[in-house]
Design a protein around this motif. Sequence first.
Motif, PDB file in Angstrom:
ATOM      1  N   VAL A  36       3.597   1.655  -1.576  1.00  0.00           N
ATOM      2  CA  VAL A  36       3.697   2.237  -2.993  1.00  0.00           C
ATOM      3  C   VAL A  36       2.623   3.219  -3.517  1.00  0.00           C
ATOM      4  O   VAL A  36       2.779   4.037  -4.299  1.00  0.00           O
ATOM      5  N   ASP A  37       1.216   2.712  -3.410  1.00  0.00           N
ATOM      6  CA  ASP A  37       0.056   3.308  -3.930  1.00  0.00           C
ATOM      7  C   ASP A  37       0.088   4.762  -3.217  1.00  0.00           C
ATOM      8  O   ASP A  37      -0.326   5.733  -3.710  1.00  0.00           O
TER       9      ASP A  37
ATOM     10  N   GLN B 253       0.848  12.982  -6.789  1.00  0.00           N
ATOM     11  CA  GLN B 253      -0.599  13.622  -7.257  1.00  0.00           C
ATOM     12  C   GLN B 253      -1.027  14.904  -6.529  1.00  0.00           C
ATOM     13  O   GLN B 253      -1.230  15.824  -7.078  1.00  0.00           O
TER      14      GLN B 253
ATOM     15  N   ASP C 145       0.827  -1.326  -0.179  1.00  0.00           N
ATOM     16  CA  ASP C 145      -0.081  -0.040  -0.087  1.00  0.00           C
ATOM     17  C   ASP C 145       0.825   1.064   0.120  1.00  0.00           C
ATOM     18  O   ASP C 145       0.493   2.387  -0.598  1.00  0.00           O
TER      19      ASP C 145
ATOM     20  N   ARG D 144       9.424   9.678  -3.870  1.00  0.00           N
ATOM     21  CA  ARG D 144      10.020   8.404  -3.762  1.00  0.00           C
ATOM     22  C   ARG D 144      11.546   8.521  -3.922  1.00  0.00           C
ATOM     23  O   ARG D 144      12.097   7.645  -3.237  1.00  0.00           O
TER      24      ARG D 144
ATOM     25  N   ILE E 290       2.301   7.346  -4.686  1.00  0.00           N
ATOM     26  CA  ILE E 290       1.518   7.809  -6.136  1.00  0.00           C
ATOM     27  C   ILE E 290       0.646   8.744  -5.835  1.00  0.00           C
ATOM     28  O   ILE E 290       0.433   9.943  -6.276  1.00  0.00           O
TER      29      ILE E 290
END
Lengths: 241, 91
Positions: free
Chosen positions: B46-47, B54, B44, B61, B50
Motif C-alpha cells: 500500500v505504501d 508520487q 507495505d 492503484r 503511494i
Amino acid sequence: MVEFFKRAYAFPFVAGTWTWLAVSGFFVYFFFCISGFKESRARSFIYFQGRVLQTAVLFVSAFHKKIIKGTPIKNPSILVANHPSTYDTFVFFDFGIKNIVYVAKNWPFQIPFYGKIIKEAGYINTEGKTADEIISQAKERLKKGLHIGIFPEGTRSGTEIGRFRSLAFKMSIETGAEIVPFAIKGLGEMLAPKQIWAKKADIEYKQLEKISPDRFCMEAGDLKMAKAVKEIIVEELNKGL
Amino acid sequence: MEKKTRDEIVQIVNEALIKEFELKSEQMKPEANFFTDLGLDSLDAVDMVIVLEQAFKVKLRTKYEIGKIMTLKDLYDYIENLMSEAAQQNG
C-alpha cells in the motif's frame, strides 16, 4: 557469571508467562463455549490475563518499572507504540485501557484457544486483507467506542526502531480518530526478538501527546503522519530512561 | 506523463524504495522478491503504491493488481508499460 544468574533468574518466569497464557486460555475457552462468546467478556478476560502477565513477569524481570500517564483519552483513538518485544503486546493495559482491540498479523490468531478468544473479542487479523478492508473493520470498532491498538513497525524490532507503515495513519485520516503515541523503553534490552532468555532491565512506558489527523489531510498525508509520529517516539526514546 | 528510459525508471524506483523502506542499494537486484528478499509484506505494498505515485506523478492503484508484482523486475516492467501506453495515448 552475573549475566548467567540474571538470565537464570528470569527464565522460570518467562516460562511461567507462556504457561499462564496457555492454561488460562484453555480453561476460559471452555467456559466461553458453554456460556457463549461475548465480545466484552472476551476483552475483559484478555485485559485480566494481560495485567497478570505484566505484573508478574515485569515484577521479576525489571529492575524498575515506570508508567507515565498523559492526558486521559476520552474519544475512541488509535494507540500506537514502538514494538521492541513480545511483552509490549499488553502495554496499553498498564494504562488502565480496557476497551481496546488490536490490529495483528495472523500468528496470534493461530494460538490454540487464545486465538479464538481474541477473534471473538474483535481483534482484527490483517492476513489476506487489503488496507481498505482493515480500515473498514477498524471504523466499526471505533464506532462501538473501542480504541484500536497498532504497532506500526509491524514486527518486533528490539533495540532499533524500524520503519512505521502507513496503515494506522491512513486509518486515522480516514476515520478522523486521533493518534495517541506511546514510547516503550527498556523492553528491547530485556527480551529482544528471537531471544529466549530474559535479561533484567529498567522499563518505562510513556504516553505522549495525542495527534490530530487534520493537519495531514493532504497528498500522501498518511506517510507524512507515519514519519512525524515516528520522529516523536524516537525523540522520546533518545531521552533515555 | 513524461517519457522515461528504462534506466531512468529503474533509478527512480530504486531511489524511492530505498528511501521509503530503509533498504540498502545492494538489495535492489531485478530478481529480488518483495516478500522474501526485501522483507516487505502486503501492507507495505500500500505504501509502495503511494511512494511510486508520487515519484512518477501517476495513479497506479486502479490500473493494475499490485498483488501480481512479485519482483523488482515486474515493477520496472509495469512502470515501463504504463509509460509506453501513456506516450501512445498522447500521440
